[in-house]
Design an enzyme around this catalytic site. Sequence first.
Site, short mmCIF file in Angstrom:
data_model
loop_
_atom_site.label_atom_id
_atom_site.label_comp_id
_atom_site.label_asym_id
_atom_site.label_seq_id
_atom_site.Cartn_x
_atom_site.Cartn_y
_atom_site.Cartn_z
N SER A 1 -9.83 0.51 -6.45
CA SER A 1 -8.69 0.63 -7.14
C SER A 1 -8.21 -0.39 -7.93
O SER A 1 -7.57 -0.44 -8.83
CB SER A 1 -7.76 1.36 -6.68
N THR B 1 -13.26 5.11 -4.65
CA THR B 1 -11.66 5.71 -4.88
C THR B 1 -11.98 7.13 -5.18
O THR B 1 -12.76 7.63 -5.89
CB THR B 1 -10.98 4.88 -5.67
N ASP C 1 0.30 22.52 -10.50
CA ASP C 1 -0.83 21.80 -11.18
C ASP C 1 -1.17 22.31 -12.34
O ASP C 1 -2.02 23.34 -12.33
CB ASP C 1 -2.16 21.50 -10.18
N ALA D 1 2.07 9.59 -2.07
CA ALA D 1 0.92 9.06 -1.70
C ALA D 1 0.08 9.19 -2.79
O ALA D 1 -1.31 9.14 -2.61
CB ALA D 1 0.58 9.46 -0.38
N SER D 2 0.44 9.29 -3.99
CA SER D 2 -0.76 9.72 -5.07
C SER D 2 -1.03 7.95 -5.97
O SER D 2 -1.64 7.24 -5.58
CB SER D 2 -0.02 10.45 -6.33
N ARG D 3 -0.12 7.78 -6.91
CA ARG D 3 -0.12 6.54 -7.53
C ARG D 3 1.58 6.38 -7.70
O ARG D 3 2.27 7.16 -8.27
CB ARG D 3 -0.69 6.51 -8.88
N ASP E 1 4.14 5.58 -0.33
CA ASP E 1 2.99 4.79 0.11
C ASP E 1 2.38 3.71 -1.21
O ASP E 1 1.53 3.00 -1.21
CB ASP E 1 1.67 5.68 0.51
N GLU F 1 2.11 -2.46 -8.08
CA GLU F 1 1.48 -3.25 -6.86
C GLU F 1 0.77 -4.31 -7.46
O GLU F 1 0.13 -4.24 -8.40
CB GLU F 1 0.57 -2.09 -6.34
N HIS G 1 0.22 1.17 0.50
CA HIS G 1 -0.96 2.08 -0.32
C HIS G 1 -2.21 1.88 0.93
O HIS G 1 -3.38 1.71 0.35
CB HIS G 1 -1.57 1.28 -1.50
N TYR H 1 -6.61 5.13 4.27
CA TYR H 1 -7.40 4.08 4.83
C TYR H 1 -7.74 4.39 5.99
O TYR H 1 -8.11 3.35 6.69
CB TYR H 1 -6.46 2.90 4.74
#
Length: 386
Positions: free
Chosen positions: A48, A69, A149, A205-207, A231, A236, A253, A257
């Site tokens: 990413s 990713t 969504d 924990a997305s972006r 996260d 970043e 992030h 992982y």
Amino acid sequence: MSALQIVADRNMRGLESIFSAYGHIHSVEGRQLSASDLQDADVLLVRSVTEVNEQLIAGSKLRFVGTATSGLEHIDQNYLKQQGIVFAHAQGSNANSVVEYVLSAIAASGDYLDCLLQGASLGIVGHGHVGSALANCARALGIKVRVFDPWLDDVEDASSLEQVLDCKVISLHAELTRRSPWPSFHLLDQDRLAQIAPDALLINASRGGVIDNHALLQQLLKGQGPQCILDVWEGEPAINADLLAEVSFGTAHIAGYSLDAKLSATRMLAQALAQAFELPAPALTAGADAADILHCPAAASEAEQLRSLLLGRYDISQDDAQLRRVTANADPQAAAQGFDQLRRDYRERRELRHSLVAAEHAPEYFQRALGYVLAPSDKDVSGDSL
Ligand SMILES: NC(=O)C1=CN([C@@H]2O[C@H](COP(=O)(O)OP(=O)(O)OC[C@H]3O[C@@H](n4cnc5c(N)ncnc54)[C@H](O)[C@@H]3O)[C@@H](O)[C@H]2O)C=CC1
Ligand SMILES: O=C(O)C(=O)[C@H](O)COP(=O)(O)O
């Protein structure tokens, strides 16, 4: 066909063992990858942190680009298409890793897990690979789910954003997009953040950019909650130290992982490459030994039992402590380097799913929801040997 020239981010797990059959690998630091690295390359494999666009690849002879990713906002897919370059991604590879991160994070946060098991709702933003996997797992645990969504039809438990923000626990899993009519960039802005109850738990924990981080910090500084677990961060690897100080858990992030996820991503790209160049498929199991057996003693309640299972496999406080350690009293540049270093040197975290668990007292629906394999109990083993 002559051996392919493969340029790849050196932080791709299993790179050598999975890709060396296909050509010569030149591994590089993803953030520093530049056009000069690509002069002779046929294949580019990124994560990413590398922007793949005209500036990077114009004039190269690339025939294949793969990203290990799920998020794809760093790839100019239109440009790749125009150039006739095959593109592959690894969506789905890390969905379960993120699901387990989120569930463990909830389990580590006061009585939120107990509240969910007793009837409070989990709100999920984004119903792609991660959001849908989280929703399914939560339902299998008996947790009520609400999902927002707007890009998708036929979403089970579809709800408005307002209904999702009204949940006890809210977890963000939208891709980062500025596309109308439903951009996710700064989806949680000052006004939307103010709609969340002060005693709710908000997880991202997305972006980083799905939440306006400045607005979030202002709200947290006023003591208006919610409790936050981040996260991912705007800017970043240079994260806002003041924001880290205000969240209950902050990680670098690493939700996606797990070792299982990283190897799965590398294998997915190898499969796509093999297909594109009509080469033999990679070995599907190449990479990792089975995870250690997890021992989970009987607990006083189902919530305690579930907490002990989730935290037994992944305890977020370890990653939180490391991020605070590398950023404490560090100048911004050193803190950013520390953030990247934590990601680069990340330990071999294993998933609960598919691992052997000695938890004979846990209810059967935990096993169905989390996908672990029940280890034979000592009793069964001694019985067998008689
Ligand atoms: N922290 C980490 O380690 C990881 C982070 N991610 C991030 O999480 C995101 C989700 O992952 P996947 O589910 O695998 O991706 P995906 O592409 O399968 O799903 C993304 C979903 O977001 C939805 N979406 C887009 N705009 C939205 C909006 N305004 N409101 C609500 N939903 C919206 C899309 O319709 C889609 O269903 C990725 O795009 C990536 O940025 C993914 C894996 C690991
Ligand atoms: O899949 C995604 O999207 C992620 O955010 C993964 O965790 C990948 O992270 P990188 O290692 O590619 O930065």
